[in-house]
Design a protein around this motif. Structure first.
Motif, PDB file in Angstrom:
ATOM      1  N   SER A   1       0.864  -1.192   0.000  1.00 38.61           N
ATOM      2  CA  SER A   1       0.000   0.000   0.000  1.00 38.61           C
ATOM      3  C   SER A   1       0.894   1.233   0.000  1.00 38.61           C
ATOM      4  O   SER A   1       1.910   1.282   0.696  1.00 38.61           O
ATOM      5  CB  SER A   1      -0.923   0.008   1.225  1.00 38.61           C
ATOM      6  OG  SER A   1      -0.167   0.063   2.421  1.00 38.61           O
ATOM      7  N   TYR A   2       0.531   2.211  -0.789  1.00 44.80           N
ATOM      8  CA  TYR A   2       1.304   3.447  -0.841  1.00 44.80           C
ATOM      9  C   TYR A   2       0.400   4.581  -1.323  1.00 44.80           C
ATOM     10  O   TYR A   2      -0.685   4.361  -1.868  1.00 44.80           O
ATOM     11  CB  TYR A   2       2.511   3.295  -1.767  1.00 44.80           C
ATOM     12  CG  TYR A   2       2.181   2.991  -3.213  1.00 44.80           C
ATOM     13  CD1 TYR A   2       2.058   4.006  -4.152  1.00 44.80           C
ATOM     14  CD2 TYR A   2       1.982   1.674  -3.636  1.00 44.80           C
ATOM     15  CE1 TYR A   2       1.756   3.725  -5.475  1.00 44.80           C
ATOM     16  CE2 TYR A   2       1.676   1.382  -4.960  1.00 44.80           C
ATOM     17  CZ  TYR A   2       1.570   2.406  -5.868  1.00 44.80           C
ATOM     18  OH  TYR A   2       1.259   2.128  -7.180  1.00 44.80           O
ATOM     19  N   ARG A   3       0.892   5.793  -1.103  1.00 45.19           N
ATOM     20  CA  ARG A   3       0.115   6.968  -1.487  1.00 45.19           C
ATOM     21  C   ARG A   3       0.777   7.676  -2.670  1.00 45.19           C
ATOM     22  O   ARG A   3       1.994   7.631  -2.831  1.00 45.19           O
ATOM     23  CB  ARG A   3      -0.004   7.927  -0.311  1.00 45.19           C
ATOM     24  CG  ARG A   3      -0.711   7.332   0.887  1.00 45.19           C
ATOM     25  CD  ARG A   3      -0.847   8.317   2.027  1.00 45.19           C
ATOM     26  NE  ARG A   3      -1.430   7.674   3.200  1.00 45.19           N
ATOM     27  CZ  ARG A   3      -2.726   7.495   3.385  1.00 45.19           C
ATOM     28  NH1 ARG A   3      -3.580   7.933   2.466  1.00 45.19           N
ATOM     29  NH2 ARG A   3      -3.180   6.889   4.466  1.00 45.19           N
ATOM     30  N   THR A   4      -0.040   8.303  -3.449  1.00 45.67           N
ATOM     31  CA  THR A   4       0.419   9.183  -4.530  1.00 45.67           C
ATOM     32  C   THR A   4      -0.315  10.510  -4.411  1.00 45.67           C
ATOM     33  O   THR A   4      -1.426  10.570  -3.849  1.00 45.67           O
ATOM     34  CB  THR A   4       0.149   8.574  -5.915  1.00 45.67           C
ATOM     35  OG1 THR A   4      -1.253   8.323  -6.057  1.00 45.67           O
ATOM     36  CG2 THR A   4       0.946   7.288  -6.109  1.00 45.67           C
ATOM     37  N   ILE A   5       0.303  11.563  -4.902  1.00 44.87           N
ATOM     38  CA  ILE A   5      -0.308  12.895  -4.872  1.00 44.87           C
ATOM     39  C   ILE A   5      -0.479  13.370  -6.309  1.00 44.87           C
ATOM     40  O   ILE A   5       0.494  13.440  -7.071  1.00 44.87           O
ATOM     41  CB  ILE A   5       0.564  13.877  -4.069  1.00 44.87           C
ATOM     42  CG1 ILE A   5       0.727  13.387  -2.625  1.00 44.87           C
ATOM     43  CG2 ILE A   5      -0.057  15.278  -4.088  1.00 44.87           C
ATOM     44  CD1 ILE A   5       1.611  14.265  -1.774  1.00 44.87           C
ATOM     45  N   ASN A   6      -1.701  13.645  -6.683  1.00 42.12           N
ATOM     46  CA  ASN A   6      -1.965  14.063  -8.058  1.00 42.12           C
ATOM     47  C   ASN A   6      -1.693  15.556  -8.237  1.00 42.12           C
ATOM     48  O   ASN A   6      -1.237  16.241  -7.307  1.00 42.12           O
ATOM     49  CB  ASN A   6      -3.393  13.699  -8.475  1.00 42.12           C
ATOM     50  CG  ASN A   6      -4.440  14.378  -7.607  1.00 42.12           C
ATOM     51  OD1 ASN A   6      -4.192  15.435  -7.028  1.00 42.12           O
ATOM     52  ND2 ASN A   6      -5.624  13.767  -7.536  1.00 42.12           N
ATOM     53  N   ASN A   7      -2.005  16.028  -9.414  1.00 42.30           N
ATOM     54  CA  ASN A   7      -1.712  17.436  -9.733  1.00 42.30           C
ATOM     55  C   ASN A   7      -2.515  18.427  -8.891  1.00 42.30           C
ATOM     56  O   ASN A   7      -2.168  19.618  -8.810  1.00 42.30           O
ATOM     57  CB  ASN A   7      -1.966  17.707 -11.217  1.00 42.30           C
ATOM     58  CG  ASN A   7      -1.005  16.940 -12.105  1.00 42.30           C
ATOM     59  OD1 ASN A   7       0.121  16.657 -11.691  1.00 42.30           O
ATOM     60  ND2 ASN A   7      -1.443  16.630 -13.323  1.00 42.30           N
TER      61      ASN A   7
END
Length: 325
Positions: A110-116
């Motif tokens: 599980s991991y997080r990403t940050i969009n624009n």
């Protein structure tokens, strides 16, 4: 065993990390197909390769707050287990591998990403491995030789065979090997453009489980098959040289050479493989480890050191490596 390191991530998704392959190749790489579960073969008493909780995409992606959850057979959380090594980047090593450790291992990443728009998104990925223990087969050698004899129905033939076995036992003394499956018969043979000749067909097997083999195995730290197989191979070599290089000695020692003599180049040696209890060969299911004795699948067993596991029809066997049905 020294392990080679490679800094590059695997090129194939869900593949075992190649950085821990050993020179004796006790770990076999599985084929790549549509099945998301990857088979990994690990030699008993050796460490597994590192299993990666990633694929090609995640290996080349920035991961924010990655978390790795490894689950082993029987839905057991592997974090903190004494026989596992889980790195901070989610790599799993099983050490040292035992038969009862065979089964399905899965990792949830599980991991997080940050969009624009600076919004966080949580991503989950599952990677699954079927990790199977294997052992080298136990070698034995079937030895067949021929002798010409004056007549088939004579006591000298049996006496000769007993004397021959006694000499061969002396050759391999000290190697903890033994001779079994003795057999001899006599037949009239007619070769093209040759006269009719009576021939003795002599047969015996040499295996590594003679007197003292248990003590030898108790002294080695690695897998005992390596030691017993090396000893029986040495016994085979000594026996082969004996028949090839000393036919005249055989004639003079056991019988009148005018009655019984060795037929040169008649020796035939065949290796026979057997698997320890709980293991067996299966060239179809385990074609990437076809010569290995792989742990028996659930609902199969091997109790008699046969070459193959057998299906158990009497009861349900939910685990790997059964020795009884």
């Amino acid at each position: 065993m020294q392990l080679r390191r490679s800094p590059k991530p695997p090129k194939s998704p869900t593949a075992a990390d190649p950085s821990c392959r050993r020179s004796q190749t006790p770990v076999k790489d599985p084929p790549h197909g549509h099945d998301p579960t990857v088979k990994v073969y690990v030699k008993v008493k050796m460490n597994s390769p590192y299993l990666l909780c990633m694929d090609e995409d995640t290996a080349n992606t920035e991961l924010i707050d990655p978390y790795y959850l490894w689950i082993g057979p029987n839905e057991r959380n592997l974090k903190g287990q004494i026989n596992t090594d889980i790195t901070e980047t989610g790599k799993l090593m099983l050490k040292p591998f035992r038969k009862i450790m065979s089964g399905t291992y899965s990792c949830t990443l599980s991991y997080r990403t940050i969009n624009n728009h600076f919004e966080e998104e949580l991503t989950l990925k599952l990677f699954t491995f079927l990790v199977l223990g294997y052992r080298e087969p136990d070698y034995s050698y079937q030895i067949n030789v021929r002798y010409a004899t004056l007549a088939c129905h004579q006591l000298a033939n049996s006496q000769f065979f007993e004397g021959l076995l006694s000499t061969v036992r002396g050759l391999i003394d000290g190697l903890t090997c033994k001779l079994t499956n003795f057999y001899h018969s006599c037949h009239a043979i007619k070769e093209p453009e040759e006269k009719l000749q009576n021939e003795l067909f002599l047969s015996f097997r040499v295996d590594p489980f003679g007197k003292g083999w248990e003590e030898i195995c108790s002294e080695v730290m690695y897998d005992c098959e390596d030691e017993t197989n090396a000893r029986v191979q040495k016994a085979r070599d000594l026996i082969e040289k004996f028949f090839i290089r000393q036919p005249n000695v055989l004639k003079n020692e056991f019988a009148d050479p005018t009655k019984i003599y060795y037929i040169e180049h008649s020796i035939e040696i065949t290796r026979i493989d057997n698997c320890r209890s709980g293991f067996g060969k299966n060239e179809i299911t385990h074609n990437d480890c076809a010569n290995c004795c792989v742990v028996c699948d659930p609902n199969t067993y091997n109790s008699m050191n046969n070459a193959h596991c057998q299906v158990c029809n009497d009861i349900q066997i939910p685990y790997y490596g059964a020795t009884t049905c």
